[in-house]
Design a protein around this motif. Structure first.
Motif, short mmCIF file in Angstrom:
data_model
loop_
_atom_site.label_atom_id
_atom_site.label_comp_id
_atom_site.label_asym_id
_atom_site.label_seq_id
_atom_site.Cartn_x
_atom_site.Cartn_y
_atom_site.Cartn_z
N THR A 139 -10.18 -10.24 -6.37
CA THR A 139 -9.30 -9.32 -7.08
C THR A 139 -8.83 -8.26 -6.09
OG1 THR A 139 -9.11 -7.91 -9.06
CG2 THR A 139 -11.23 -7.88 -7.92
N GLN A 140 -7.52 -8.00 -6.07
CA GLN A 140 -6.92 -7.15 -5.03
C GLN A 140 -7.02 -5.68 -5.40
OE1 GLN A 140 -5.59 -8.02 -2.00
NE2 GLN A 140 -5.22 -5.85 -1.60
N VAL A 141 -7.49 -4.91 -4.43
CA VAL A 141 -7.53 -3.46 -4.56
C VAL A 141 -6.64 -2.87 -3.46
CG1 VAL A 141 -8.98 -1.40 -4.32
CG2 VAL A 141 -9.85 -3.41 -5.53
N THR A 142 -5.69 -2.05 -3.86
CA THR A 142 -4.79 -1.41 -2.92
C THR A 142 -4.85 0.09 -3.12
OG1 THR A 142 -3.31 -3.33 -2.95
CG2 THR A 142 -2.43 -1.27 -2.05
N VAL A 143 -5.18 0.81 -2.06
CA VAL A 143 -5.29 2.27 -2.13
C VAL A 143 -4.23 2.87 -1.22
CG1 VAL A 143 -6.81 4.26 -1.87
CG2 VAL A 143 -7.77 2.03 -2.49
N SER A 144 -3.37 3.65 -1.80
CA SER A 144 -2.28 4.24 -1.03
C SER A 144 -2.51 5.74 -0.83
CB SER A 144 -0.94 4.02 -1.75
OG SER A 144 -0.98 4.57 -3.04
N ILE A 145 -1.88 6.26 0.19
CA ILE A 145 -2.03 7.68 0.51
C ILE A 145 -1.28 8.51 -0.52
CG2 ILE A 145 -1.54 9.45 2.23
CD1 ILE A 145 -1.84 7.29 4.36
N GLU A 199 -8.67 2.79 3.50
CA GLU A 199 -9.44 1.74 4.18
C GLU A 199 -10.27 0.89 3.24
OE1 GLU A 199 -9.38 5.04 4.89
OE2 GLU A 199 -11.36 5.75 5.55
N ASP A 200 -10.32 1.24 1.96
CA ASP A 200 -10.98 0.40 0.96
C ASP A 200 -10.07 -0.73 0.48
OD1 ASP A 200 -12.39 3.38 -0.43
OD2 ASP A 200 -13.41 1.92 0.85
N THR A 201 -8.82 -0.69 0.90
CA THR A 201 -7.87 -1.73 0.50
C THR A 201 -8.33 -3.10 0.93
OG1 THR A 201 -5.98 -0.22 0.52
CG2 THR A 201 -5.51 -2.56 0.83
N GLY A 202 -8.22 -4.07 0.03
CA GLY A 202 -8.58 -5.43 0.38
C GLY A 202 -8.79 -6.28 -0.86
N GLY A 224 -8.36 8.79 -3.50
CA GLY A 224 -9.10 9.73 -4.34
C GLY A 224 -9.32 9.22 -5.75
N GLY A 225 -8.63 8.15 -6.10
CA GLY A 225 -8.76 7.60 -7.43
C GLY A 225 -9.98 6.71 -7.59
N SER A 226 -10.11 6.12 -8.77
CA SER A 226 -11.26 5.28 -9.11
C SER A 226 -10.81 3.97 -9.72
CB SER A 226 -12.17 6.00 -10.11
OG SER A 226 -12.70 7.19 -9.58
N LEU A 227 -11.64 2.97 -9.54
CA LEU A 227 -11.44 1.68 -10.18
C LEU A 227 -12.81 1.11 -10.53
CD1 LEU A 227 -8.78 -0.24 -8.01
CD2 LEU A 227 -8.52 0.51 -10.37
N ARG A 228 -12.84 0.26 -11.54
CA ARG A 228 -14.07 -0.46 -11.85
C ARG A 228 -13.76 -1.96 -11.86
NH1 ARG A 228 -17.74 -0.16 -17.32
NH2 ARG A 228 -15.98 -1.42 -18.12
N LEU A 229 -14.40 -2.67 -10.97
CA LEU A 229 -14.26 -4.11 -10.92
C LEU A 229 -15.35 -4.76 -11.77
CD1 LEU A 229 -13.57 -4.66 -7.10
CD2 LEU A 229 -11.98 -4.03 -8.93
N SER A 230 -15.00 -5.90 -12.34
CA SER A 230 -15.95 -6.63 -13.17
C SER A 230 -16.20 -8.01 -12.61
CB SER A 230 -15.41 -6.77 -14.61
OG SER A 230 -15.22 -5.51 -15.20
N ASN A 248 -15.35 5.03 -6.65
CA ASN A 248 -14.81 6.37 -6.76
C ASN A 248 -14.36 6.88 -5.40
OD1 ASN A 248 -15.56 6.39 -9.54
ND2 ASN A 248 -17.60 7.14 -9.00
N SER A 249 -13.56 7.93 -5.43
CA SER A 249 -13.08 8.55 -4.18
C SER A 249 -12.52 7.50 -3.23
CB SER A 249 -14.21 9.33 -3.50
OG SER A 249 -14.72 10.33 -4.36
#
Length: 125
Positions: free
Chosen positions: A119-125, A87-90, A14-20, A82-83
């Motif tokens: 760049t690593q994105v990890t989304v946890s429950i 499964e967006d982890t990677g 549910g969180g957000s990140l911005r990659l550059s 966003n949101s």
């Protein structure tokens, strides 16, 4: 052109990140830029692209949640996410490709273009 991607982090669902994506000597009319990702045990897949005309394109899995934009004063391309879902982890990669090797904003082949280091994105429950 050289590419460096950054901004990955660990966030809750549910969180957000911005990659550059910082691309040296990038010119919007000369390069298409795309974002890719690779999850654990999965093949590398497309996420979205920005073509030489400024049009963006996204895969169905991220439509409505992710967006690509460009800082007009700097050679930086952003991926706003966003949101976020687990499964967006990677590992996320930015690719800048010369226009003659682009189709639909993506490189014709993964061998084309300059890839960032990821760049690593990890989304946890």
């Amino acid at each position: 052109v050289r590419v460096a991607d950054s901004g990955g982090d660990s966030v809750q669902a549910g969180g957000s990140l911005r990659l550059s994506c910082t691309a040296s000597r990038y010119r919007p009319d000369m390069y298409c830029v795309s974002w890719w990702r690779e999850g654990s045990g999965k093949d590398r897949e497309r996420v979205g692209s920005l073509d030489m005309n400024g049009a963006t394109n996204y895969v169905d899995a991220v439509k409505g949640r992710f967006s690509i934009s460009r800082d007009k004063d700097k050679s930086i391309i952003y991926l706003q996410m966003n949101s976020l879902k687990p499964e967006d982890t990677g590992m996320y990669y930015c690719v800048a490709c010369a226009r003659e090797y682009c189709r639909g904003g993506y490189p014709l082949d993964s061998d084309f273009g300059a890839w960032g280091q990821g760049t690593q994105v990890t989304v946890s429950i």
